[in-house]
Scaffold this active site. Structure first.
Site, mmCIF file in Angstrom:
data_model
loop_
_atom_site.group_PDB
_atom_site.id
_atom_site.type_symbol
_atom_site.label_atom_id
_atom_site.label_comp_id
_atom_site.label_asym_id
_atom_site.label_seq_id
_atom_site.Cartn_x
_atom_site.Cartn_y
_atom_site.Cartn_z
ATOM 1 N N ARG A 157 55.992 13.459 70.037
ATOM 2 C CA ARG A 157 57.148 14.354 70.158
ATOM 3 C C ARG A 157 57.203 15.015 71.535
ATOM 4 O O ARG A 157 58.249 15.474 71.962
ATOM 5 C CB ARG A 157 57.049 15.496 69.128
ATOM 6 C CG ARG A 157 57.206 15.096 67.702
ATOM 7 C CD ARG A 157 56.790 16.241 66.781
ATOM 8 N NE ARG A 157 57.510 17.476 67.017
ATOM 9 C CZ ARG A 157 58.689 17.772 66.490
ATOM 10 N NH1 ARG A 157 59.284 16.922 65.707
ATOM 11 N NH2 ARG A 157 59.265 18.924 66.760
ATOM 12 N N ARG A 169 55.730 14.151 81.852
ATOM 13 C CA ARG A 169 56.606 13.810 82.973
ATOM 14 C C ARG A 169 55.903 13.955 84.302
ATOM 15 O O ARG A 169 55.148 14.912 84.485
ATOM 16 C CB ARG A 169 57.786 14.793 83.043
ATOM 17 C CG ARG A 169 58.756 14.668 81.972
ATOM 18 C CD ARG A 169 60.000 15.467 82.349
ATOM 19 N NE ARG A 169 60.720 15.677 81.110
ATOM 20 C CZ ARG A 169 60.858 16.848 80.529
ATOM 21 N NH1 ARG A 169 60.394 17.934 81.107
ATOM 22 N NH2 ARG A 169 61.498 16.933 79.384
ATOM 23 N N ASP A 226 63.646 17.308 62.944
ATOM 24 C CA ASP A 226 64.277 18.366 63.741
ATOM 25 C C ASP A 226 65.681 18.622 63.180
ATOM 26 O O ASP A 226 66.203 17.815 62.410
ATOM 27 C CB ASP A 226 64.372 17.932 65.207
ATOM 28 C CG ASP A 226 63.018 18.004 65.903
ATOM 29 O OD1 ASP A 226 62.183 18.822 65.480
ATOM 30 O OD2 ASP A 226 62.804 17.245 66.854
ATOM 31 N N ARG A 270 51.408 30.644 68.592
ATOM 32 C CA ARG A 270 52.348 31.057 69.636
ATOM 33 C C ARG A 270 52.924 32.438 69.361
ATOM 34 O O ARG A 270 52.879 32.928 68.231
ATOM 35 C CB ARG A 270 53.470 30.041 69.812
ATOM 36 C CG ARG A 270 54.147 29.609 68.539
ATOM 37 C CD ARG A 270 55.054 28.395 68.805
ATOM 38 N NE ARG A 270 55.470 27.798 67.553
ATOM 39 C CZ ARG A 270 56.045 26.607 67.437
ATOM 40 N NH1 ARG A 270 56.321 25.882 68.477
ATOM 41 N NH2 ARG A 270 56.378 26.146 66.240
ATOM 42 N N GLU A 299 52.761 33.496 65.251
ATOM 43 C CA GLU A 299 52.853 32.448 64.243
ATOM 44 C C GLU A 299 51.448 31.942 63.897
ATOM 45 O O GLU A 299 50.760 31.402 64.752
ATOM 46 C CB GLU A 299 53.688 31.326 64.863
ATOM 47 C CG GLU A 299 54.386 30.448 63.882
ATOM 48 C CD GLU A 299 55.357 29.506 64.600
ATOM 49 O OE1 GLU A 299 56.306 29.981 65.251
ATOM 50 O OE2 GLU A 299 55.139 28.293 64.515
ATOM 51 N N TYR A 332 58.953 15.228 59.024
ATOM 52 C CA TYR A 332 58.910 16.231 60.098
ATOM 53 C C TYR A 332 60.202 16.078 60.907
ATOM 54 O O TYR A 332 60.225 15.495 61.976
ATOM 55 C CB TYR A 332 57.658 15.944 60.943
ATOM 56 C CG TYR A 332 57.271 16.950 62.001
ATOM 57 C CD1 TYR A 332 57.952 18.132 62.197
ATOM 58 C CD2 TYR A 332 56.166 16.701 62.812
ATOM 59 C CE1 TYR A 332 57.557 19.028 63.176
ATOM 60 C CE2 TYR A 332 55.762 17.582 63.789
ATOM 61 C CZ TYR A 332 56.460 18.745 63.972
ATOM 62 O OH TYR A 332 56.054 19.610 64.949
ATOM 63 N N ARG A 351 51.863 22.197 55.540
ATOM 64 C CA ARG A 351 51.338 23.325 56.302
ATOM 65 C C ARG A 351 52.308 24.479 56.127
ATOM 66 O O ARG A 351 53.532 24.299 56.100
ATOM 67 C CB ARG A 351 51.236 22.990 57.791
ATOM 68 C CG ARG A 351 50.236 21.907 58.101
ATOM 69 C CD ARG A 351 48.826 22.321 57.826
ATOM 70 N NE ARG A 351 48.302 23.270 58.801
ATOM 71 C CZ ARG A 351 47.169 23.939 58.634
ATOM 72 N NH1 ARG A 351 46.457 23.791 57.519
ATOM 73 N NH2 ARG A 351 46.742 24.775 59.563
HETATM 74 N N1 UDP Z 1 51.128 20.425 71.009
HETATM 75 C C1 UDP Z 1 49.973 20.699 71.721
HETATM 76 N N2 UDP Z 1 49.958 21.735 72.597
HETATM 77 C C2 UDP Z 1 51.036 22.516 72.802
HETATM 78 C C3 UDP Z 1 52.226 22.248 72.098
HETATM 79 C C4 UDP Z 1 52.233 21.200 71.195
HETATM 80 O O1 UDP Z 1 48.972 20.018 71.545
HETATM 81 O O2 UDP Z 1 50.949 23.459 73.629
HETATM 82 C C5 UDP Z 1 51.114 19.308 70.050
HETATM 83 C C6 UDP Z 1 50.683 19.741 68.660
HETATM 84 O O3 UDP Z 1 49.927 18.692 68.090
HETATM 85 C C7 UDP Z 1 51.976 19.912 67.923
HETATM 86 C C8 UDP Z 1 52.816 18.781 68.516
HETATM 87 O O4 UDP Z 1 52.399 18.746 69.879
HETATM 88 O O5 UDP Z 1 51.818 19.776 66.536
HETATM 89 C C9 UDP Z 1 54.311 18.977 68.419
HETATM 90 O O6 UDP Z 1 54.667 20.197 69.027
HETATM 91 P P1 UDP Z 1 56.095 20.858 68.861
HETATM 92 O O7 UDP Z 1 56.193 21.952 69.845
HETATM 93 O O8 UDP Z 1 57.109 19.776 68.896
HETATM 94 O O9 UDP Z 1 55.978 21.440 67.390
HETATM 95 P P2 UDP Z 1 56.981 22.344 66.530
HETATM 96 O O10 UDP Z 1 57.713 23.238 67.476
HETATM 97 O O11 UDP Z 1 57.848 21.397 65.769
HETATM 98 O O12 UDP Z 1 56.041 23.081 65.646
#
Ligand code: UDP
Length: 369
Positions: free
Chosen positions: A172, A176, A353, A283, A303, A351, A252
């Site tokens: 996901r 870059r 969006d 976060r 969170e 999962y 989860r």
């Molecule tokens: N992820 C990570 N570090 C970060 C942000 C995301 O390793 O700083 C990984 C983590 O495994 C997470 C996945 O990327 O479950 C997807 O992140 P995303 O931000 O898309 O998750 P969401 O916002 O859907 O919870």
């Protein structure tokens, strides 16, 4: 006595989009929800002139023009671009993984230097065919970024070792070799001015709504009140619908700790990830930044991810092999249910969006007579 064309369980984005489309086709819909409000997890509430995302950050992004045009019919979107920061111990990095991250990590400047660093770290590991999240992450960004920015965050988010998680989760996230902090690759992105709840309100116009009632309690009430329906859309947990007869699917859950602070600007950005394992939350969101700092004071939300247990809110399906297999068994049961449709993150154990939810709901509605 009243008969509806559709009973829709769950007033979230999937249920509401479906209800809207069926109402447009002239069908009658009753939408029920166990919560005391509509809009499911995209629910936002205006407090101190700040639209607080009550169930976590929701940033709309899509590559699908049709979906973008559809959602824009219900609210005006601002030009918010998600550019989260990541904190690891006393180090601060830009996300997603891009030249800003690499240059800070390795004190380098050019894409060639960054690629060389990653290649060196990869070569030492010799991973040919990544089989799990750890191997996938290591082969994408090398050891340093994996150790500081992925391992701890992912293991607290999912409560599992990165070697026991599917590679798909990390796919996901973009990687870059440009100086671009936009978290998403999609051409369309933004936050609805005034929050998400108004969108669902508009989607549900013309439908009957019943809140504060579980599906189970509603079934009893329906008999008493003589309410019936021709077809059912169920957007709750698919295993719960079948009374967990084949066992529990894993989810989860998240605990949100929201505080109001009498200050103007707490962290200077909407999302800051805390990537080390030792900090229990993943976060902090500062809601006002989704709408460029408007509002009085500020709301922040920490969170905390956790394993789902009955009574908690299921947020993320755990799409590992074991649970995917169990879901397939429930899906086989679902296919035998006459006049019942399953949809959404929980009904489809996906999962998803927001844009994918809308797309799926539109397709589902188009398939209905
Ligand atoms: N992820 C990570 N570090 C970060 C942000 C995301 O390793 O700083 C990984 C983590 O495994 C997470 C996945 O990327 O479950 C997807 O992140 P995303 O931000 O898309 O998750 P969401 O916002 O859907 O919870």
């Amino acid at each position: 006595m009243i008969n509806y064309d559709y009973l829709i369980v769950g007033a979230g984005l999937y249920g509401a989009t479906f209800a809207h489309m069926m109402h447009k086709k002239g069908k009658s819909c009753l939408v029920i929800d166990k919560r005391d409000h509509i809009a499911g997890n995209i629910y936002t509430e205006n407090q101190h002139n700040i639209n607080v995302h009550k169930y976590g950050a929701h940033i709309f992004h899509t590559s699908d023009k049709e979906v973008w045009e559809f959602i824009n019919g219900f609210a005006e979107f601002n030009h918010f671009i998600n550019s989260p920061m990541a904190v690891y111990k006393d180090e601060l990095y830009n996300l997603p993984f891009n030249m800003n991250t690499f240059s800070k990590m390795w004190n380098i400047r050019t894409p060639k230097e960054a690629m060389k660093k990653i290649e060196e770290q990869k070569a030492a590991l010799n991973i040919l065919n990544p089989k799990n999240l750890e191997e996938q992450a290591l082969s994408l960004v090398g050891t340093d970024i994996y150790t500081k920015l992925i391992k701890g965050y992912t293991e607290k988010q999912w409560g599992r070792d990165c070697r026991d998680l599917p590679a798909s989760i990390i796919k996901r996230l973009p990687v870059r070799f440009t100086y671009d902090n936009n978290y998403f690759n999609d051409p369309y992105q933004g936050i609805p001015k005034g929050g998400y709840t108004q969108i669902v309100e508009k989607l549900l116009e013309g439908c009957d709504i019943m809140l504060n009632i579980s599906y189970e309690d509603f079934l009893k009430k329906a008999v008493e009140k003589g309410i019936s329906w021709n077809r059912l859309l169920y957007t709750g947990m698919i295993d719960e619908y079948f009374k967990f007869s084949l066992g529990h699917l894993k989810y989860r859950t998240l605990k949100f700790e929201t505080e109001y602070l009498e200050e103007d600007n707490f962290q200077g950005v909407a999302v800051v990830n805390y990537n080390e394992r030792e900090i229990p939350y993943t976060r902090i969101i500062e809601h006002k930044h989704f709408e460029f700092g408007a509002g009085d004071g500020t709301y922040i939300t920490k969170e905390y991810p956790d394993e789902w247990t009955p009574g908690a809110e299921p947020y993320y399906p755990v799409n590992d092999d074991e649970n995917t297999l169990l879901y397939e068994k429930y899906k086989a049961l679902a296919e035998k249910e006459v006049n019942v449709i399953f949809g959404g993150r929980l009904g489809g154990y996906k999962y998803y969006d927001m844009d994918k939810v809308i797309k799926a709901a539109l397709e589902c509605a188009a398939n209905e007579k």
